[in-house]
Design an enzyme around this catalytic site. Structure first.
Site, mmCIF file in Angstrom:
data_model
loop_
_atom_site.group_PDB
_atom_site.id
_atom_site.type_symbol
_atom_site.label_atom_id
_atom_site.label_comp_id
_atom_site.label_asym_id
_atom_site.label_seq_id
_atom_site.Cartn_x
_atom_site.Cartn_y
_atom_site.Cartn_z
ATOM 1 N NE ARG A 1 -4.144 1.770 1.003
ATOM 2 C CZ ARG A 1 -5.162 2.102 0.224
ATOM 3 N NH1 ARG A 1 -5.207 1.705 -1.044
ATOM 4 N NH2 ARG A 1 -6.160 2.822 0.692
ATOM 5 C CB THR B 1 -9.536 -0.724 -7.271
ATOM 6 O OG1 THR B 1 -9.500 0.482 -6.508
ATOM 7 C CG2 THR B 1 -8.575 -1.706 -6.707
ATOM 8 C CG ASP C 1 -8.534 5.175 -0.146
ATOM 9 O OD1 ASP C 1 -9.648 5.646 -0.447
ATOM 10 O OD2 ASP C 1 -8.036 4.194 -0.726
ATOM 11 N N GLY D 1 -13.927 -1.665 -6.845
ATOM 12 C CA GLY D 1 -15.249 -1.147 -6.492
ATOM 13 C C GLY D 1 -15.271 -0.245 -5.272
HETATM 14 N N1 GLY Z 1 -8.557 3.157 -3.039
HETATM 15 C C1 GLY Z 1 -9.585 2.281 -2.705
HETATM 16 C C2 GLY Z 1 -9.236 1.345 -1.609
HETATM 17 O O1 GLY Z 1 -8.073 1.105 -1.372
HETATM 18 O O2 GLY Z 1 -10.101 0.865 -0.934
#
Ligand code: GLY
Length: 586
Positions: A122, A398, A440, A490
């Site tokens: 991430r 995504t 996010d 999604g």
């Molecule tokens: N950017 C969408 C997620 O990581 O949930």
């Protein structure tokens, strides 16, 4: 679901007239001869069938990337080799979501050791990120700052993640698995109608930056369907990565260009931020659902925790008996989703900075407590909760892909730039589109992000912190053996989409194609709205409304890529909600 069973079931509908003719043969007065043995055909036709293969399978959102993965498997690579090749290829052929300028998660099942790994690549917030960086002097969120500026960009993790996976769990060289992506970027490929639609929708964001226009525009407008998308700079960057490994990206020529881009436009990412980026191997979060072992991504994703939390609640209801599309099943799922997403907003964040009560959230005792709050006949309103704004989160930006090989290795990867084309910014000279994953984070408690999700302290912005995600790459095992690999894009709906894909297989006996095409639902607690896909009957919607559900019919939700592993081989299906997706096996 239409099924043909019993005597004289046709191997093809063309045989039906023969069955009819036999049943009308005239009777004779003579003693009938002894009955011939009855041939029972045990053929059962499902409404739609998955792709079948014996030796391995790849399911992605873009056919060219699927082919890259299958070629690697055919050359003797394992699922991890193929998964890494697909990860690089999607950065080229699915440029709105596939990436090397973003981040994500890869679940790996290593058949040799039986080990399951949750690889966290991430994005991380830059060191200079601050809690209130998206607020103005009055403490209000500045619209767009966490989305379409250089401040929106988190330190990308994809290159570190893919190279880590390959070197630890793969068998091939980086130069081998990245080569197909380089060729696709160098030679180009025709833009598909769906990519053309996305490019047109993102015209304003991409059009702000010369570096982005140079790639995705022609004659001052976005590329159209059928026109070639050639990405020479991206090919050059990937060639550097092929030669020098992740160092090229984090401490080499690419890093220099990313930092120059940031310096020129007021971004925060420094050379040190890139050098300090770290991949983390985490222990998957696990649960048990009706005898199946479910394992998925732990924090900083909320996906695994809430899939298991919801399964723990739902296991007490006879969903199979209620039926997949019944109002009762949908009501119970919606009430369960509300409880889970309420917890998400409070407790979930980066576990390296915040104590996330994973054990509690996924415990059966806690599920018992939560289940007491569910009224099977009435929707509990989310009225005491600050409602989120209905947001433009109706597309799936995504991407997810699944890979399974003949030796039992599995890869489930969900990675992203966040919204389509992320920040819309291509770092000049690299061909690399940069994410806007910083959105996010919770910019301010109670203020929804682009997915309408609210959060608090646990997901506040902080230096080197990872923003909370919903991405849910998931495995299901049966008797310790691989059974299902799945996941979806999604946004906030990733978690509920993945949950329903699994329930449709386990509870409702669907094959993975049926499990995928069945209409989906979603509730995320705030806003208090039960979203259902087109296809649900009007009377089911009426029953839900009578129970107090605030139903909103939505365009499609989620785009799963699923592979089921059975004793006789692999059965896979790419969600037709994205017409570009393809599952191929061999
Ligand atoms: N950017 C969408 C997620 O990581 O949930």
């Amino acid at each position: 679901m239409q099924k043909f069973t019993g005597l004289c079931k046709p191997a093809a509908l063309a045989l039906l007239p023969l069955c009819g003719a036999l049943s009308f043969m005239p009777a004779t007065a003579q003693t009938p001869p002894p009955a011939a043995p009855v041939v029972k055909y045990d053929l059962t036709y499902d409404i739609i069938s998955p792709v079948y293969a014996k030796n391995g399978m790849v399911a992605t959102e873009q056919e060219l990337a699927t082919k890259v993965g299958v070629d690697i498997l055919k050359k003797g690579g394992n699922a991890i080799d193929a998964g890494v090749a697909v990860g690089f290829a999607l950065a080229v052929v699915l440029p709105n979501a596939g990436n090397i300028g973003g981040g994500g998660f890869m679940m790996i099942h290593d058949a040799k050791t039986g080990k399951n790994v949750a690889l966290d690549f991430r994005e991380m917030a830059p060191q200079r990120a601050t809690r209130n960086m998206y607020l103005d002097d009055k403490g209000n969120v500045v619209p767009g700052r966490s989305l379409y500026t250089h401040l929106a960009v988190g330190v990308p993790g994809t290159v570190a993640g893919l190279t880590h996976a390959l070197s630890k769990y793969g068998t091939m060289k980086l130069s081998q698995v990245i080569q197909p992506a380089i060729e696709l970027a160098e030679k180009g490929y025709p833009v598909s109608p769906s990519l053309a639609l996305i490019l047109a929708a993102e015209r304003e964001h991409l059009g702000q930056w010369d570096s982005s226009k140079a790639i995705f525009f022609k004659d001052g407008r976005p590329l159209q369907a059928g026109e070639m998308l050639v990405q020479k700079d991206l090919a050059k960057s990937m060639r550097l990565i092929a030669k020098q490994g992740a160092k090229a990206f984090y401490d080499g020529a690419i890093a220099k260009k990313i930092v120059a881009e940031m310096d020129k436009h007021g971004g925060l990412i420094t050379a040190d931020d890139l050098k300090n980026y770290k991949v983390v191997e985490r222990v998957p979060v696990t649960g048990n659902y009706r005898g199946y072992e479910v394992m998925s991504m732990p924090p900083p994703s909320s996906g695994g925790v809430h899939i298991i939390q919801m399964m723990n609640i739902l296991e007490r209801y006879p969903l199979k008996q209620y039926g997949a599309d019944s109002a009762q099943t949908i009501h119970l799922m919606a009430e369960t989703m509300k409880l889970a997403y309420a917890d998400r907003s409070e407790y979930l964040g980066d576990p390296d900075f915040t104590k996330v009560p994973v054990k509690g959230l996924t415990s059966r005792a806690y599920a018992d407590e939560l289940a007491k709050k569910i009224n099977p006949d009435r929707a509990t309103p989310s009225s005491e909760i600050k409602p989120g704004q209905p947001q433009p989160y109706e597309s799936d930006q995504t991407t997810h892909f699944s890979v399974a090989d003949k030796d039992g290795n599995l890869v489930a990867t969900t990675y992203t730039l966040n919204l389509n084309f992320g920040s819309g910014i291509v770092a000049t000279g690299t061909g690399i589109t940069l994410n806007n994953e910083m959105d996010d984070f919770s910019a301010k408690p109670g203020v929804p992000n682009a997915f309408g999700l609210v959060g608090g302290d646990a997901n506040a912005v902080g230096p080197y912190k990872r923003p909370l995600s919903s991405m849910s790459p998931t495995f299901v095992l049966k008797d310790g053996k691989p059974f299902l690999v799945t996941g979806s894009p999604g946004g906030s709906r990733i978690i509920t989409t993945t949950l329903q894909e699994i329930l449709n297989v386990i509870d409702h006996d669907m094959n993975v194609a049926e499990a995928t095409i069945t209409p989906r639902i979603h509730h995320q607690w705030a806003p208090d709205q039960l979203r259902v896909e087109k296809g649900l009957s009007a009377d089911t919607i009426k029953i839900l409304q009578d129970k107090g559900q605030k139903v909103s019919v939505q365009p499609s939700m989620g785009r799963t890529q699923t592979i089921q592993i059975k004793p006789d081989g692999f059965y896979g299906f790419s969600d037709p909600r994205n017409p570009d997706g393809r599952t191929i096996g061999f």
